[in-house]
Design an enzyme around this catalytic site. Structure first.
Site, PDB file in Angstrom:
ATOM      1  N   LYS A 281       0.752  -1.296  -0.021  1.00 46.45           N
ATOM      2  CA  LYS A 281      -0.170  -0.208   0.033  1.00 46.45           C
ATOM      3  C   LYS A 281       0.920   1.432  -0.125  1.00 46.45           C
ATOM      4  O   LYS A 281       0.340   2.416  -0.145  1.00 46.45           O
ATOM      5  CB  LYS A 281      -0.865  -0.029   0.966  1.00 46.45           C
ATOM      6  N   LYS A 282       2.174   1.112   0.007  1.00 39.91           N
ATOM      7  CA  LYS A 282       2.999   2.389  -0.036  1.00 39.91           C
ATOM      8  C   LYS A 282       3.140   2.955  -1.087  1.00 39.91           C
ATOM      9  O   LYS A 282       2.690   2.457  -2.346  1.00 39.91           O
ATOM     10  CB  LYS A 282       4.310   1.841   0.380  1.00 39.91           C
ATOM     11  N   HIS A 283       3.671   4.134  -1.259  1.00 36.03           N
ATOM     12  CA  HIS A 283       3.773   4.900  -2.662  1.00 36.03           C
ATOM     13  C   HIS A 283       4.454   3.998  -3.868  1.00 36.03           C
ATOM     14  O   HIS A 283       3.980   4.162  -4.760  1.00 36.03           O
ATOM     15  CB  HIS A 283       4.682   6.377  -2.537  1.00 36.03           C
TER      16      HIS A 283
END
Length: 365
Positions: free
Chosen positions: A135-137
């Site tokens: 879910k990170k950038h």
């Protein structure tokens, strides 16, 4: 920065950082009360104590003005965590670190390409930790990275993540060794206690491809956050995380404080239900305070990671959420709206769902 050491997660990165900072038994590490449980876990795995700081009521980050009173002769490091994509006030943290000779480990898991006074988050403390979880950038599916300009720290971190092979250097991994070195029966491989936290090569390949498009990914999140900003411009019961003028947030999530129960009698859960019924893509609540997590309440680590008869430790772990009045009130009010959309039409649909939900509540209220 000069050195970057890949890991298999953003938790193992923090563990390696504490190791490099020489955090050990009885030492204390200062960090936010509202963050992931990994903060407490990596401290415990070093037989150290997590020391918590209350939240800032506007930025939702650790309150930098409450850090100094938590510093003792046992404090070794501070972990400022840039929550939701918005950086902390790092000047105050660095001043304290200089004053008390402490290591600063920036937790940048949610703040890729965010800036403080024009400086990239992660380039201000001595070490920084990034997560590449899904879910990170950007993502490698699972993975993480530690960055530092300090060669000595980089060597310790790489060895900690690489089974303590004595030939590892700040910049070189195992593939730099010649086969003949390993084939010699007199070769002694390991000179330090360590773990195997290495990133698989297929994950690294995914990460390199993601990195090429990181600017676009971050800018899209900022654009979506501005769409939320426009919706909430005149809504006084949905209060966005404060982003000070000297920082750039990269909005891992668009996080707000919900005051709809107080103003309209509509609970957090009812708002969530209405939002989804209006076509929204759900959202996340705020992480529970570390002191409220079951593992920290039941303390199964007593007698293993923490000696159960050690009074100093016992007193520290008798902590509860009553010592963090801001975070205790803030946490159940937080709403974290997603910003990581690839499809801007889906993002617009979510924003429209928010508009419709606000109208319904205000009309019926």
């Amino acid at each position: 920065v000069k050195y970057a050491i890949s890991h298999n997660s953003g938790t193992s990165t923090l563990h390696s950082c504490l190791h490099a900072a020489d955090v050990g038994a009885g030492d204390e590490v200062i960090g936010p009360i509202q963050t992931g449980i990994w903060f407490a876990f990596v401290c415990l795995h070093q037989n150290a104590v997590p020391v918590y700081v209350d939240s800032d009521p506007e930025t939702f980050n650790m309150d930098p003005d409450k850090v100094e009173k938590k510093i003792t002769e046992r404090t070794k490091a501070i972990i400022p965590t840039h929550m939701h994509g918005t950086p902390m006030e790092m000047d105050k943290i660095m001043n304290l670190a200089d004053k008390y000779d402490l290591i600063v480990i920036e937790d940048c898991a949610q703040s890729f390409l965010a800036t403080i006074d024009g400086k990239l988050a992660g380039t201000i403390g001595q070490i920084a930790s990034f997560s590449f979880e899904t879910k990170k950038h950007m993502t490698t599916d699972q993975g993480g990275m530690v960055i530092t300009d300090d060669e000595n720290l980089a060597v310790k971190i790489r060895k900690h993540a690489g089974l303590g092979y004595q030939t590892l250097t700040a910049k070189q991994g195992m593939t730099s060794l010649m086969p003949s070195q390993f084939q010699n029966p007199d070769f002694k491989r390991h000179d330090s206690l360590a773990y195997n936290y290495r990133m698989p090569e297929i994950c690294a390949a995914i990460g390199l491809a993601q990195l090429e498009d990181l600017d676009n990914k971050v800018n899209r999140r900022i654009k979506i956050a501005k769409m939320f900003d426009e919706v909430l411009n005149n809504v006084d019961w949905l209060i966005p995380q404060k982003v000070s003028g000297n920082v750039k947030s990269t909005y891992w999530s668009y996080t707000i404080k919900y005051n709809g129960l107080k103003k309209y009698g509509v609970s957090w859960g009812k708002f969530y239900q209405n939002f989804n019924e209006n076509g929204g893509d759900a959202f996340y609540g705020g992480l529970s305070l570390n002191t409220d997590e079951t593992v920290m309440v039941n303390k199964p680590f007593y007698g293993t990671y923490i000696p159960s008869d050690y009074k100093l430790f016992t007193n520290r772990f008798n902590d509860d959420n009553s010592n963090y009045p801001i975070a205790r009130v803030l946490q159940p009010l937080l709403m974290q709206f997603k910003t990581g959309y690839r499809d801007m039409d889906k993002a617009q649909k979510t924003v429209q769902a928010l508009i419709n939900t606000i109208k319904e509540i205000e009309k019926n209220g």
